[in-house]
Every structure is written in C-alpha cells, then in structure tokens.
Scaffold this motif. Structure first.
Motif, PDB file in Angstrom:
ATOM      1  N   HIS A 219     -15.824  -7.469 -11.076  1.00  0.00           N
ATOM      2  CA  HIS A 219     -15.613  -8.882 -11.414  1.00  0.00           C
ATOM      3  C   HIS A 219     -14.115  -9.197 -11.520  1.00  0.00           C
ATOM      4  CE1 HIS A 219     -19.899  -9.330 -11.988  1.00  0.00           C
ATOM      5  NE2 HIS A 219     -19.887  -8.311 -12.822  1.00  0.00           N
ATOM      6  N   ALA A 220     -13.338  -8.548 -10.667  1.00  0.00           N
ATOM      7  CA  ALA A 220     -11.879  -8.724 -10.644  1.00  0.00           C
ATOM      8  C   ALA A 220     -11.499  -9.411  -9.336  1.00  0.00           C
ATOM      9  CB  ALA A 220     -11.177  -7.374 -10.760  1.00  0.00           C
ATOM     10  N   HIS A 221     -11.269 -10.702  -9.394  1.00  0.00           N
ATOM     11  CA  HIS A 221     -10.919 -11.480  -8.204  1.00  0.00           C
ATOM     12  C   HIS A 221      -9.407 -11.446  -8.012  1.00  0.00           C
ATOM     13  CE1 HIS A 221     -11.673 -15.367  -5.686  1.00  0.00           C
ATOM     14  NE2 HIS A 221     -10.806 -14.547  -5.109  1.00  0.00           N
ATOM     15  N   VAL A 222      -8.958 -10.695  -7.018  1.00  0.00           N
ATOM     16  CA  VAL A 222      -7.523 -10.576  -6.755  1.00  0.00           C
ATOM     17  C   VAL A 222      -7.014 -11.875  -6.156  1.00  0.00           C
ATOM     18  CG1 VAL A 222      -5.743  -9.309  -5.502  1.00  0.00           C
ATOM     19  CG2 VAL A 222      -7.689  -8.082  -6.485  1.00  0.00           C
ATOM     20  N   ARG A 223      -5.944 -12.407  -6.750  1.00  0.00           N
ATOM     21  CA  ARG A 223      -5.376 -13.684  -6.304  1.00  0.00           C
ATOM     22  C   ARG A 223      -4.176 -13.514  -5.386  1.00  0.00           C
ATOM     23  NH1 ARG A 223      -4.682 -17.747 -11.299  1.00  0.00           N
ATOM     24  NH2 ARG A 223      -2.820 -16.442 -11.635  1.00  0.00           N
ATOM     25  N   ARG A 224      -3.403 -12.448  -5.619  1.00  0.00           N
ATOM     26  CA  ARG A 224      -2.226 -12.232  -4.782  1.00  0.00           C
ATOM     27  C   ARG A 224      -1.699 -10.826  -5.022  1.00  0.00           C
ATOM     28  NH1 ARG A 224       2.973 -13.317  -7.519  1.00  0.00           N
ATOM     29  NH2 ARG A 224       2.547 -13.746  -9.712  1.00  0.00           N
ATOM     30  N   LEU A 225      -0.890 -10.372  -4.079  1.00  0.00           N
ATOM     31  CA  LEU A 225      -0.176  -9.118  -4.231  1.00  0.00           C
ATOM     32  C   LEU A 225       1.144  -9.396  -4.926  1.00  0.00           C
ATOM     33  CD1 LEU A 225      -0.777  -7.736  -0.640  1.00  0.00           C
ATOM     34  CD2 LEU A 225      -2.079  -7.203  -2.705  1.00  0.00           C
ATOM     35  N   LEU A 226       1.631  -8.416  -5.658  1.00  0.00           N
ATOM     36  CA  LEU A 226       2.902  -8.548  -6.368  1.00  0.00           C
ATOM     37  C   LEU A 226       3.996  -7.871  -5.545  1.00  0.00           C
ATOM     38  CD1 LEU A 226       1.619  -7.731  -9.974  1.00  0.00           C
ATOM     39  CD2 LEU A 226       1.967  -9.989  -8.923  1.00  0.00           C
ATOM     40  N   LEU A 227       4.967  -8.635  -5.148  1.00  0.00           N
ATOM     41  CA  LEU A 227       6.037  -8.139  -4.291  1.00  0.00           C
ATOM     42  C   LEU A 227       7.367  -8.158  -5.024  1.00  0.00           C
ATOM     43  CD1 LEU A 227       5.166  -9.975  -0.951  1.00  0.00           C
ATOM     44  CD2 LEU A 227       4.495  -7.674  -1.651  1.00  0.00           C
ATOM     45  N   ASP A 228       8.121  -7.085  -4.831  1.00  0.00           N
ATOM     46  CA  ASP A 228       9.487  -6.988  -5.334  1.00  0.00           C
ATOM     47  C   ASP A 228      10.370  -6.840  -4.105  1.00  0.00           C
ATOM     48  OD1 ASP A 228      11.880  -6.499  -6.554  1.00  0.00           O
ATOM     49  OD2 ASP A 228      11.268  -4.633  -7.544  1.00  0.00           O
TER      50      ASP A 228
END
Length: 512
Positions: A219-228
C-alpha cells in the motif's frame, strides 16, 4: 513527512520482476533490500484459482490498476481495458498463467537493435534459472528454479482434436514449446501448482519474507524518485495518507512495468523535455525515449458452434507458433479455447470453440504520456494499435491460417456453423474490417523504457537509466520489441539477469 529509512537497494514495484529482484538481492545477507508495492499482500480467493477465465473477474477489482487506452483509431475508436496487477506478484497474480518464452529470434532481435548481451543464447541461462521443470531437456529448461512449471490437465477429446487439426494443417509437432524447437504446435505449460495459481510472489517472494534484510512495504504508492543532481538517492511514497521517503545507498531499481516505470520516470522529471514542460514538471534529464516504443499483442478469433457437447472441466491448450510468409521469423500465434467467443471479450458461448490468432511481432508503435503532474492520475496510454498496415495484412493472413486449421478433418465431428467472422466475411476488405472491429489486447504491453545505445534508448545494456546514476529499470518496459509469446516468462529471465548485472556489473552472466 515520515523520516527517511535507508537500505542498500530500493525496488519499486512488486510485480513479476520486482519479486525476483527483491528475493535474489536479499539472498546476500550483507545487503538490505526494500520492496515497495502500491497494492496489498493478496486479494480475493478467485485470484488463486487455476481457471484462467476467472482472471477476467479480477478486472476492475482492488487488485487491478484498471488502466485503459486512449480511443484507438486502428480498432474503430475502441477504448481497450488494460488490466495490470496491483498486488504482490503484480500481473502474474491476475494473468492467464501461461508460461511461454517466445522464439529465439525474439531475443536475437533485441541484440540486433542495440541491446548488446541480450541475445537468446545469453539470456537462456537466466530463463532456466527461473524455472523448475520435469522430464524436459536440461540444455534448454531449468530443473531447480523457484517457478514450478506444470504441464496442466490431461487434454479433453476436443483439445486432442484441436492439436491434431494443427498437425493436419501443416504445423510440425514440437515436444516442448519452450525448448529446442518452439516453432510448430506444442501443448501449453502453466504456472499452476497443486491446483492453485503460482504468481511470482508465491514462487519467489513469500518464501523469502522472513529474511531480516528484506523489508516489503505494501500500500505504498510511489510518487517520485529522489534525485541529488544526476544521482538517484531514493523514492517518495504515500501510505495511509502520509508521505514517506526511503533512501537507497547503492541503487534504486524500477520494476513497475510497461506503464508504471515510464510514468514514474516522467513524474520525476526524466523524459522528453517538451512533454515535461507541458505538464509542469521540472526537467531533470531530457530522455526523449521515455514512454516511446509502446506496443502490445493483439488477437482476434474465429468461432464455431459445436456439433456435440463441449467437454466441461479442466482443459489443456495447444499453441501454434508459425510464420505468415516464407523468409520471416515466426510471427503468428494460434491457440484454442473451448468456447465461441463474442467480440471484445464481451462473453462466450460454451457450446462452441474458437481458434485465436495473433501477430506476435507487431510493427505498430505508440506512446505513454502523463495526463498531468498528478501522480494519482492514470497516464495517457496510446499503443497505436494497427496503425501500421503491415500488421493488418498479417492479421488477415493469420485469420486465414486459423480458418484453415479449423477446417481440418480432425475437427469435423466438432465443427458446426462458423459464427465469427461468418460465411459472408470472405474477401480481403471484409476480413480487414473484421480484424479491426474485433481485435483485442492480449495484455502484453512492453517497450516504454527500451534497452539500447541510440538517442531514444532509455536504459543501456546494463539496464542503467541513461544520464542518471544509481538507477536501473528491469521489467517488460525494457524490451526493445515484444517476444513472440506471452511475456511473463521473458520478464522472469530479464529480472534474473538484472540481479546479476546489479551484483556483478562487470560480468552479468549466469552459469548453467
């Protein structure tokens, strides 16, 4: 926002590929793995049924993303339902449980398109590694892999008649449709064990859940990747209305499928710059190939009234892999069902039978685009069905092949009147119209993050996203072209090989 948790690897999507990756990577007790899945742990009891027809009842349920295409001009403006699994196991938890790899030419075509190291001979050890079979040639088939492959039920008299009709109409017998000779007619194999569906979650993930280094978050809806900068550091997801972040010390691996993986790249600012600007997403990497090259298998059928009662109960399907013309690679699949199908999956008459036909090397290509910057909005899915006239021509040829098979003497005691297309659909224009009117998806979308070395490739031959560090994609989206069969078996092989590319990037090979 909940504080960030860190793992060595973060796998996004617990479908077929994600289950393989999380399980294989966590075999190393020295690394930690997080697996994120938007759906739940399981679903209704019907999800476990060995009856493939019951899978249709899962469409639109909580275990289905319930996607749909844009109206398709090539199929008369039809909006096609695109069910995709939203549960541990992904689409392997709601599909037809067919285990077919595809012809060796399918994989060799990948390498010819720039996917170096993805030929049939290179991928074969990984295909074998995924499966466990009995009484098969070990040169081509696995014997101790997680996915147990079964022959299925004994064929009914109608099943036998269909198999004999294929032989009579000129198709060679194949002892193993996933073995040395996969062209011709072969009995199908299934992902059914002890009279229950065997998903990738059942075969791979569930036996590994007790590992202390494996964390599965449902039940974990990924919204975006985290970029550095140009490095992927993790992912942001929503669970129970709360925003969470998870960090990857080594890599993030996308395995959200041909829809989810390109959608998440786009939501993260990785994709065609002009499109991202149109939907208001800051561009982090201009990768014009993200969401391009979308394609899928289409099928249609010829249906007949039965002259005698059709056997009830379990069945065993035969499949034919054939060529539409001399000098081409195998490009047509014929299969059988003990029902007279109505158009567009609308229903079936049990007092009949059908021969299904499909062009399994389609030339038509479409695209996937964001509807908006809203991560909960379904993307715009345009597979551009039958926009290449060559696909229509070959579907008409496949229709003729299906009719010829159905007319064989072996089916004489079963074959009644032709219900579809019907005796009035004979000339080429009528056949082309029938194909366009009835063509339906085989549910095998691929290609939206394809492997390659050209400007439109999304990942390199090591499955690394071009221009972004510590980010890979491993699922059906990386296929440059769809395999000439159902896709689940090939995805198992892709994920097995992806595991070794992650663990041993200098090698990426498997032993027999």
């Amino acid at each position: 926002m909940v504080a960030t948790k860190s793992f060595d690897y973060v796998v996004v999507g617990a479908g077929t590929a994600g289950c393989v990756l999380a399980t294989r990577l966590s075999e190393n007790p020295g690394v930690s793995v997080a697996l994120l899945e938007a759906g739940g742990e399981s679903g209704p009891e019907s999800m476990h049924s060995p009856n493939a027809m019951e899978a249709f009842g899962l469409w639109g349920s909580p275990v289905d993303w319930a996607y749909a295409t844009t109206p398709q001009a090539g199929t008369g403006g039809t909006v096609h339902a695109w069910p995709r699994g939203k549960v541990l196991g992904g689409s392997s938890s709601i599909n037809g449980m067919v285990h077919r790899r595809g012809h060796r030419s399918s994989f060799d075509a990948w390498e010819a398109q720039g996917a170096t190291g993805w030929s049939y001979d290179t991928l074969l050890p990984f295909l074998k590694r995924s499966e466990s079979t009995q009484s098969r040639d070990p040169r081509f088939r696995g014997t101790d892999g997680p996915m147990r492959i079964e022959a299925g039920s004994d064929p009914t008299p109608l099943d036998e008649a269909m198999y004999q009709a294929a032989l009579e109409s000129g198709h060679a017998a194949s002892a193993d449709g996933n073995g040395e000779q996969d062209e011709g007619v072969a009995w199908g194999e299934t992902n059914v064990v002890a009279d229950r569906r065997q998903s990738a979650a059942d075969a791979y993930l569930r036996p590994a859940l007790a590992r202390p280094n494996l964390t599965v978050i449902t039940h974990a809806h990924v919204r975006r990747l985290l970029l550095d900068g140009t490095r992927c550091r993790g992912a942001e997801y929503v669970a129970d209305g709360t925003v969470h972040t998870v960090a990857a010390d080594r890599e993030v691996i996308l395995s959200a499928g041909a829809v989810g993986s390109p959608q998440l790249l786009l939501l993260s600012g990785i994709g065609p710059a002009a499109h991202l600007q149109d939907v208001g997403i800051p561009v982090r990497a201009d990768l014009p190939g993200v969401g391009e090259n979308l394609h899928d298998h289409l099928l249609s059928w010829v249906s007949y009234r039965a002259k005698q009662p059709v056997p009830a109960g379990p069945s065993r399907q035969a499949y034919v892999l054939a060529r539409s013309a001399e000098g081409v690679d195998p490009d047509v699949q014929l299969s059988f069902t003990r029902a007279a199908l109505e158009p567009l999956w609308a229903g079936a008459d049990p007092d009949g039978f059908s021969v299904l036909f499909s062009v399994v090397t389609p030339a038509s290509r479409g695209s996937l685009r964001l509807r908006s910057a809203d991560p909960t909005a379904h993307p715009l899915i345009d597979p551009a069905y039958l926009t290449d006239d060559a696909d229509v021509d070959r579907m008409v040829t496949a229709l003729s092949m299906a009719r010829r098979l159905a007319a064989a003497d072996a089916l004489a005691q079963w074959r009644g009147a032709e219900l579809l297309p019907g005796s009035d659909v004979l000339d080429e224009d009528a056949c082309r119209a029938y194909v366009r009117a009835t063509a339906a998806t085989y549910f095998h979308p691929v290609g939206t993050c394809r492997i390659g070395v050209d400007a439109l490739a999304v990942v390199d031959p090591q499955l690394r996203v071009r221009g972004i560090e510590a980010l890979r994609v491993a699922d059906a989206s990386v296929m440059p072209s769809v395999v000439s069969a159902n896709t689940n078996a090939a995805v198992l092989g892709i994920a097995e090989r992806a595991t070794q590319l992650v663990e041993e990037p200098a090698f990426g090979t498997a032993s027999d």
